[in-house]
Design a protein around this motif. Sequence first.
Motif, mmCIF file in Angstrom:
data_model
loop_
_atom_site.group_PDB
_atom_site.id
_atom_site.type_symbol
_atom_site.label_atom_id
_atom_site.label_comp_id
_atom_site.label_asym_id
_atom_site.label_seq_id
_atom_site.Cartn_x
_atom_site.Cartn_y
_atom_site.Cartn_z
ATOM 1 N N GLY A 74 55.092 25.991 26.672
ATOM 2 C CA GLY A 74 54.127 25.846 25.530
ATOM 3 C C GLY A 74 53.163 24.625 25.649
ATOM 4 N N ASN A 75 52.184 24.638 25.396
ATOM 5 C CA ASN A 75 51.343 23.475 25.217
ATOM 6 C C ASN A 75 50.325 23.637 24.116
ATOM 7 O OD1 ASN A 75 49.675 25.167 26.615
ATOM 8 N ND2 ASN A 75 49.332 23.920 28.195
ATOM 9 N N LEU A 76 49.302 22.802 23.844
ATOM 10 C CA LEU A 76 48.622 22.963 22.937
ATOM 11 C C LEU A 76 47.265 22.141 23.138
ATOM 12 C CD1 LEU A 76 50.141 22.312 19.355
ATOM 13 C CD2 LEU A 76 49.338 24.367 20.047
ATOM 14 N N TYR A 77 46.108 23.089 23.295
ATOM 15 C CA TYR A 77 44.771 22.632 23.820
ATOM 16 C C TYR A 77 44.624 21.206 22.992
ATOM 17 C CZ TYR A 77 39.843 22.693 24.533
ATOM 18 O OH TYR A 77 38.380 22.330 24.970
ATOM 19 N N GLY A 78 43.895 20.358 23.751
ATOM 20 C CA GLY A 78 43.566 19.160 23.243
ATOM 21 C C GLY A 78 44.585 18.008 23.340
ATOM 22 N N THR A 79 45.662 18.447 23.703
ATOM 23 C CA THR A 79 46.664 17.409 23.718
ATOM 24 C C THR A 79 47.387 17.561 25.069
ATOM 25 O OG1 THR A 79 48.502 18.840 23.025
ATOM 26 C CG2 THR A 79 47.021 17.928 21.149
ATOM 27 N N HIS A 80 48.479 16.495 25.144
ATOM 28 C CA HIS A 80 49.131 16.310 26.490
ATOM 29 C C HIS A 80 50.691 16.819 26.312
ATOM 30 C CE1 HIS A 80 45.436 14.534 27.357
ATOM 31 N NE2 HIS A 80 45.756 13.196 26.499
ATOM 32 N N PHE A 81 51.037 17.515 25.601
ATOM 33 C CA PHE A 81 52.330 17.939 25.254
ATOM 34 C C PHE A 81 52.499 19.280 26.425
ATOM 35 C CE2 PHE A 81 51.542 16.442 21.209
ATOM 36 C CZ PHE A 81 52.439 15.183 20.885
ATOM 37 N N GLY A 82 53.801 19.252 26.722
ATOM 38 C CA GLY A 82 54.018 20.328 27.881
ATOM 39 C C GLY A 82 55.635 20.637 27.499
ATOM 40 N N ASN A 83 55.998 21.860 26.932
ATOM 41 C CA ASN A 83 57.350 22.214 26.817
ATOM 42 C C ASN A 83 57.700 23.277 27.500
ATOM 43 O OD1 ASN A 83 57.119 20.345 24.632
ATOM 44 N ND2 ASN A 83 56.905 22.006 22.856
ATOM 45 N N TRP A 84 58.673 23.161 28.231
ATOM 46 C CA TRP A 84 59.340 24.305 28.956
ATOM 47 C C TRP A 84 60.999 24.345 28.914
ATOM 48 C CZ3 TRP A 84 60.926 24.873 34.917
ATOM 49 C CH2 TRP A 84 60.978 26.476 35.157
ATOM 50 N N PHE A 85 61.626 25.301 28.834
ATOM 51 C CA PHE A 85 62.790 25.700 28.528
ATOM 52 C C PHE A 85 63.238 26.937 29.248
ATOM 53 C CE2 PHE A 85 62.794 29.488 25.995
ATOM 54 C CZ PHE A 85 64.190 29.810 25.802
ATOM 55 N N GLN A 86 64.422 26.704 30.052
ATOM 56 C CA GLN A 86 64.943 27.991 30.883
ATOM 57 C C GLN A 86 66.439 27.897 30.729
ATOM 58 O OE1 GLN A 86 64.887 29.949 35.246
ATOM 59 N NE2 GLN A 86 63.323 28.216 34.949
ATOM 60 N N MET A 87 66.922 28.862 30.334
ATOM 61 C CA MET A 87 68.467 28.967 30.111
ATOM 62 C C MET A 87 68.917 30.365 30.575
ATOM 63 S SD MET A 87 68.793 27.184 26.273
ATOM 64 C CE MET A 87 70.578 27.458 26.392
ATOM 65 N N THR A 88 70.390 30.272 31.066
ATOM 66 C CA THR A 88 70.999 31.441 30.984
ATOM 67 C C THR A 88 71.041 32.230 29.723
ATOM 68 O OG1 THR A 88 73.299 30.433 31.056
ATOM 69 C CG2 THR A 88 72.294 30.821 33.125
ATOM 70 N N THR A 89 70.933 33.649 29.541
ATOM 71 C CA THR A 89 71.046 34.248 28.531
ATOM 72 C C THR A 89 72.430 34.274 27.693
ATOM 73 O OG1 THR A 89 71.368 36.365 29.252
ATOM 74 C CG2 THR A 89 69.211 35.829 28.877
ATOM 75 N N ASP A 90 73.282 33.783 28.297
ATOM 76 C CA ASP A 90 74.621 33.442 27.735
ATOM 77 C C ASP A 90 74.989 31.927 27.172
ATOM 78 O OD1 ASP A 90 75.025 31.892 29.969
ATOM 79 O OD2 ASP A 90 76.668 32.899 30.706
ATOM 80 N N THR A 145 64.909 30.201 38.263
ATOM 81 C CA THR A 145 63.571 30.387 38.716
ATOM 82 C C THR A 145 62.274 29.260 38.653
ATOM 83 O OG1 THR A 145 61.800 32.228 38.958
ATOM 84 C CG2 THR A 145 62.761 31.766 36.816
ATOM 85 N N GLU A 146 61.562 29.122 39.860
ATOM 86 C CA GLU A 146 60.459 28.118 39.739
ATOM 87 C C GLU A 146 59.515 28.477 38.400
ATOM 88 O OE1 GLU A 146 59.188 26.725 43.334
ATOM 89 O OE2 GLU A 146 60.140 28.421 44.405
#
Length: 359
Positions: free
Chosen positions: A305-321, A357-358
């Motif tokens: 996730g990010n928001l237009y016009g800002t410099h935030f960048g969120n990423w999450f990746q987890m095993t489903t357990d 995964t990348e």
Amino acid sequence: MFGVVAPVALNKTTKVEAAYDKSEMRSFVRSTLSRNKVRGTVVVVKDGQPQQISYGYGYYGRRLGAGNTKVVYPVCSLQKVITAAIVTQLIYAKKFDQNTKISKWYPNLKNAENITVGNLLTHTSGIVTTGTEVNRGRVISEQSAIDWVVNKINSDKQGTAGNYYYNNANYILLAGIIRQETGDSYASAVNNRVIKPLGLKRTFFYEDIPFRTKTDAISYTYNYYTRKNYKNAEYVKESLASQLPGAGNLFSVPMDYYRIQVGLTNGKILTEDEFKFLTNIQAKVTQYSGGLYIKNDGKLKMAYGNLYGTHFGNWFQMTTDNKDGMIMFLNQNQNNESQNKAVGYEILNHVKANTFTER
């Protein structure tokens, strides 16, 4: 009786011995963020143990560190799974089902008789309207934000239901369905169904942030010519946040977001069966369903996730357990999703090699 006690003590000892080196993990994550000129807060999850690791400032002007308890970050599109989870709760309460046509709530919306709840949850509604993240310069109500989306869809040319096109409008419409079905605001539904049951202390809608004790983070870029951090400061204005109910108006921290992910299967938000439903909506044509991308035969979950016009960048990746993974909220980056994911993937491989995964 003595024979029962001995194995329990042995198990406890084994768990302590098996605990990973959190100091080493902290050093690795911080050096990785530093080397890549990014700043933010990361929660690393290894063997079911969450660890918060921060680097840099969340608000440089006030010298508030990225992990300072006063700082909260925009959740951006990572909010969508929360919206989808509440819709799932309503489906299991038999208010409607995934095949219900959205004309039930939006009788005047173009093509609504051909769009299902499942289409909204999987971005297969055919809605391709844009502009939801262009700041319109004034704070508006949830209903006004939803009405704007309906009017924009009606005035734009749209695609055919069944085709995938990632679009905030789908989740803003879902927020409107939640409003109509609960008889209250979308924000109230999130507070009552997610924030309170999980006891989250650092998760707020913009208008609820207690600014005497908290502040939203400021986002920045790194200037490679001057070799300076904390440039081009931007923040999420209240007016922009107000445009995105259901899709990007929530603020939180990675540790609270970790608790939300756990809550999606432990019964506090959803049960395991309800989570499987959420991530396997019949309308999906990609790996996206209910706010998440599900990969590796259902073993991995993720969102960016990010928001237009800002410099935030969120990423999450987890095993489903929820045993291993990473939640990364960056407030300094180069507005490049691929670069941010490359940073995250380096951390993920250090958490547990050959698992993630990348992208």
